[in-house]
Design a protein around this motif. Structure first.
Motif, PDB file in Angstrom:
ATOM      1  N   ALA A 204       0.810  -1.194   0.185  1.00 47.23           N
ATOM      2  CA  ALA A 204      -0.136   0.098  -0.023  1.00 47.23           C
ATOM      3  C   ALA A 204       0.837   1.261   0.020  1.00 47.23           C
ATOM      4  CB  ALA A 204      -1.016  -0.101   1.201  1.00 47.23           C
ATOM      5  N   SER A 205       1.967   1.544   1.064  1.00 49.64           N
ATOM      6  CA  SER A 205       2.633   2.429   1.006  1.00 49.64           C
ATOM      7  C   SER A 205       3.419   2.995  -0.189  1.00 49.64           C
ATOM      8  CB  SER A 205       3.530   2.425   2.091  1.00 49.64           C
ATOM      9  OG  SER A 205       4.394   3.481   2.439  1.00 49.64           O
ATOM     10  N   PRO A 206       4.204   1.830  -0.830  1.00 45.23           N
ATOM     11  CA  PRO A 206       4.936   2.039  -2.168  1.00 45.23           C
ATOM     12  C   PRO A 206       3.853   2.648  -3.155  1.00 45.23           C
ATOM     13  CG  PRO A 206       5.628   0.130  -0.982  1.00 45.23           C
ATOM     14  CD  PRO A 206       4.485   0.562  -0.367  1.00 45.23           C
ATOM     15  N   ALA A 207       2.625   1.842  -3.309  1.00 43.26           N
ATOM     16  CA  ALA A 207       1.680   2.169  -4.073  1.00 43.26           C
ATOM     17  C   ALA A 207       1.213   3.800  -4.130  1.00 43.26           C
ATOM     18  CB  ALA A 207       0.552   1.366  -4.311  1.00 43.26           C
ATOM     19  N   LEU A 208       1.324   4.096  -3.023  1.00 41.69           N
ATOM     20  CA  LEU A 208       0.714   5.605  -2.419  1.00 41.69           C
ATOM     21  C   LEU A 208       1.888   6.599  -3.003  1.00 41.69           C
ATOM     22  CD1 LEU A 208      -1.383   7.388  -1.276  1.00 41.69           C
ATOM     23  CD2 LEU A 208      -0.013   7.064   0.920  1.00 41.69           C
TER      24      LEU A 208
ATOM     25  N   PRO B  57       0.010   8.912   5.275  1.00 41.54           N
ATOM     26  CA  PRO B  57      -1.373   9.391   5.328  1.00 41.54           C
ATOM     27  C   PRO B  57      -1.525  10.646   5.825  1.00 41.54           C
ATOM     28  CG  PRO B  57      -1.016   7.128   6.143  1.00 41.54           C
ATOM     29  CD  PRO B  57       0.193   7.832   6.085  1.00 41.54           C
ATOM     30  N   VAL B  58      -0.860  11.218   6.893  1.00 40.96           N
ATOM     31  CA  VAL B  58      -1.183  12.395   7.612  1.00 40.96           C
ATOM     32  C   VAL B  58      -0.719  13.480   6.625  1.00 40.96           C
ATOM     33  CG1 VAL B  58      -0.109  14.059   9.268  1.00 40.96           C
ATOM     34  CG2 VAL B  58      -0.533  11.648  10.012  1.00 40.96           C
ATOM     35  N   ILE B  59       0.470  13.242   5.843  1.00 46.78           N
ATOM     36  CA  ILE B  59       0.876  14.201   4.897  1.00 46.78           C
ATOM     37  C   ILE B  59      -0.030  14.452   3.653  1.00 46.78           C
ATOM     38  CG2 ILE B  59       2.453  14.983   3.167  1.00 46.78           C
ATOM     39  CD1 ILE B  59       4.671  13.725   5.258  1.00 46.78           C
TER      40      ILE B  59
ATOM     41  N   MET C 180       3.258  14.825  -0.897  1.00 43.95           N
ATOM     42  CA  MET C 180       3.598  13.454  -0.911  1.00 43.95           C
ATOM     43  C   MET C 180       5.071  13.257  -1.722  1.00 43.95           C
ATOM     44  SD  MET C 180       1.967  11.135   0.804  1.00 43.95           S
ATOM     45  CE  MET C 180       2.311   9.739  -0.398  1.00 43.95           C
ATOM     46  N   PHE C 181       5.269  14.074  -2.541  1.00 40.45           N
ATOM     47  CA  PHE C 181       6.689  13.932  -3.397  1.00 40.45           C
ATOM     48  C   PHE C 181       7.720  13.865  -2.357  1.00 40.45           C
ATOM     49  CE2 PHE C 181       9.972  16.243  -5.808  1.00 40.45           C
ATOM     50  CZ  PHE C 181      10.569  15.189  -6.447  1.00 40.45           C
TER      51      PHE C 181
ATOM     52  N   VAL D 265      -4.247   5.428 -16.535  1.00 40.98           N
ATOM     53  CA  VAL D 265      -4.941   4.124 -15.814  1.00 40.98           C
ATOM     54  C   VAL D 265      -3.881   3.619 -14.807  1.00 40.98           C
ATOM     55  CG1 VAL D 265      -5.399   2.000 -16.264  1.00 40.98           C
ATOM     56  CG2 VAL D 265      -6.118   3.442 -18.031  1.00 40.98           C
ATOM     57  N   MET D 266      -2.845   3.684 -15.401  1.00 40.13           N
ATOM     58  CA  MET D 266      -1.831   3.045 -14.237  1.00 40.13           C
ATOM     59  C   MET D 266      -1.685   4.116 -12.786  1.00 40.13           C
ATOM     60  SD  MET D 266       2.395   2.258 -14.785  1.00 40.13           S
ATOM     61  CE  MET D 266       1.941   1.214 -16.199  1.00 40.13           C
ATOM     62  N   ALA D 267      -1.837   5.376 -13.090  1.00 44.89           N
ATOM     63  CA  ALA D 267      -1.811   6.301 -11.888  1.00 44.89           C
ATOM     64  C   ALA D 267      -2.858   6.027 -11.142  1.00 44.89           C
ATOM     65  CB  ALA D 267      -1.800   7.700 -12.770  1.00 44.89           C
ATOM     66  N   ASP D 268      -4.135   6.079 -11.674  1.00 46.31           N
ATOM     67  CA  ASP D 268      -5.513   5.770 -10.962  1.00 46.31           C
ATOM     68  C   ASP D 268      -5.292   4.267 -10.062  1.00 46.31           C
ATOM     69  OD1 ASP D 268      -6.467   7.937 -12.055  1.00 46.31           O
ATOM     70  OD2 ASP D 268      -7.642   6.707 -13.580  1.00 46.31           O
ATOM     71  N   PHE D 269      -4.603   3.286 -10.893  1.00 43.42           N
ATOM     72  CA  PHE D 269      -4.101   2.137 -10.069  1.00 43.42           C
ATOM     73  C   PHE D 269      -3.523   2.205  -8.974  1.00 43.42           C
ATOM     74  CE2 PHE D 269      -1.195  -1.469  -9.433  1.00 43.42           C
ATOM     75  CZ  PHE D 269      -1.957  -2.413  -8.962  1.00 43.42           C
ATOM     76  N   PHE D 270      -2.439   2.755  -8.941  1.00 41.78           N
ATOM     77  CA  PHE D 270      -1.557   3.205  -7.799  1.00 41.78           C
ATOM     78  C   PHE D 270      -2.252   3.787  -6.823  1.00 41.78           C
ATOM     79  CE2 PHE D 270       2.258   2.350 -10.496  1.00 41.78           C
ATOM     80  CZ  PHE D 270       2.475   1.359 -10.136  1.00 41.78           C
ATOM     81  N   SER D 271      -3.134   4.888  -7.178  1.00 45.94           N
ATOM     82  CA  SER D 271      -3.962   5.654  -6.216  1.00 45.94           C
ATOM     83  C   SER D 271      -5.037   4.896  -5.554  1.00 45.94           C
ATOM     84  CB  SER D 271      -4.718   6.938  -6.909  1.00 45.94           C
ATOM     85  OG  SER D 271      -3.634   7.665  -7.496  1.00 45.94           O
ATOM     86  N   LEU D 272      -5.691   3.875  -6.268  1.00 40.67           N
ATOM     87  CA  LEU D 272      -6.744   3.155  -5.479  1.00 40.67           C
ATOM     88  C   LEU D 272      -5.920   2.057  -4.599  1.00 40.67           C
ATOM     89  CD1 LEU D 272      -9.561   1.930  -5.651  1.00 40.67           C
ATOM     90  CD2 LEU D 272      -8.799   0.414  -7.447  1.00 40.67           C
ATOM     91  N   VAL D 273      -4.837   1.551  -5.035  1.00 39.38           N
ATOM     92  CA  VAL D 273      -3.928   0.475  -4.031  1.00 39.38           C
ATOM     93  C   VAL D 273      -3.364   1.406  -2.859  1.00 39.38           C
ATOM     94  CG1 VAL D 273      -2.151  -1.125  -3.672  1.00 39.38           C
ATOM     95  CG2 VAL D 273      -3.590  -0.881  -5.928  1.00 39.38           C
ATOM     96  N   GLY D 274      -2.917   2.489  -3.143  1.00 40.50           N
ATOM     97  CA  GLY D 274      -2.325   3.532  -2.246  1.00 40.50           C
ATOM     98  C   GLY D 274      -3.128   3.984  -1.094  1.00 40.50           C
TER      99      GLY D 274
END
Length: 203
Positions: free
Chosen positions: A42-46, A113-115, A124-125, A187-196
């Protein structure tokens, strides 16, 4: 004032998890399993989900200066941790743990999550940049300090473990994309956002 709502939501989620634990809704292994899911998935995906927003809060030069400052801070944390553990006279068996806690932050667990809640994806960057020295010092000095004060033979930390930890790898990927002005497909960005997005409630 704007931070009250997102922080209140995080506290509400924590209360929900606390109540669920008190009601024994989790198995004995749930905590360790969730921790692995956060740190490995989750955190790497975020972190990866912020690739397309990297640089929205500053220039490349500012980002590199921030990364340099992050490394320099650890050069300050280490001697301060030694001084503080002597000042508060920690028992020998707890010295390693105390030093580890004093020098290493929690950006890869609750910090992200707090940031995200308070400052958005652009910030987040910079959290991803902070993950680079955090991971390096956690698996090098941190591991050495804990081994040294546990009356066990201090073994050199594995370079593979440092370089191939999910948090470190994804932080490097974000930097590479930022430097070369690359972007992820939507699509890939949305995937990482969903998992993150799992990071916040799971943490």
């Amino acid at each position: 004032m704007s931070a009250i709502v997102p922080m209140s939501l995080l506290v509400a989620v924590m209360i929900g998890g606390f109540i669920a634990a008190k009601l024994s809704l989790f198995s004995d292994h749930a905590e360790s399993d969730l921790s692995v899911m956060i740190t490995q998935i989750a955190s790497p995906a975020l972190i990866l989900s912020t690739v397309n927003s990297a640089g929205s809060l500053g220039t490349k030069r500012e980002a590199m200066i921030f990364l340099l400052i992050a490394f320099l801070l650890f050069g300050l944390y280490i001697p301060l941790a030694s001084l503080m553990t002597r000042w508060f006279k920690f028992p020998q068996k707890s010295l390693g743990v105390a030093k580890f806690l004093l020098i290493n932050n929690n950006t890869g667990f609750m910090g992200l999550p707090v940031i995200l809640a308070m400052y958005g994806e652009g910030a987040m960057f910079y959290a991803a940049l902070m993950n680079i020295p955090t991971n390096l010092f956690s698996f090098s000095y941190g591991a050495w300090a804990m081994a040294k004060h546990s009356h066990q033979e201090a073994k050199p930390p594995s370079l593979v473990k440092i370089l191939f930890s999910p948090g470190f790898l994804t932080s490097i990927v974000v930097i590479v994309f930022f430097v070369f002005d690359w972007r992820l497909p939507i699509v890939m960005a949305d995937f990482f956002s969903l998992v993150g997005a799992m990071t916040t409630p799971l943490a």
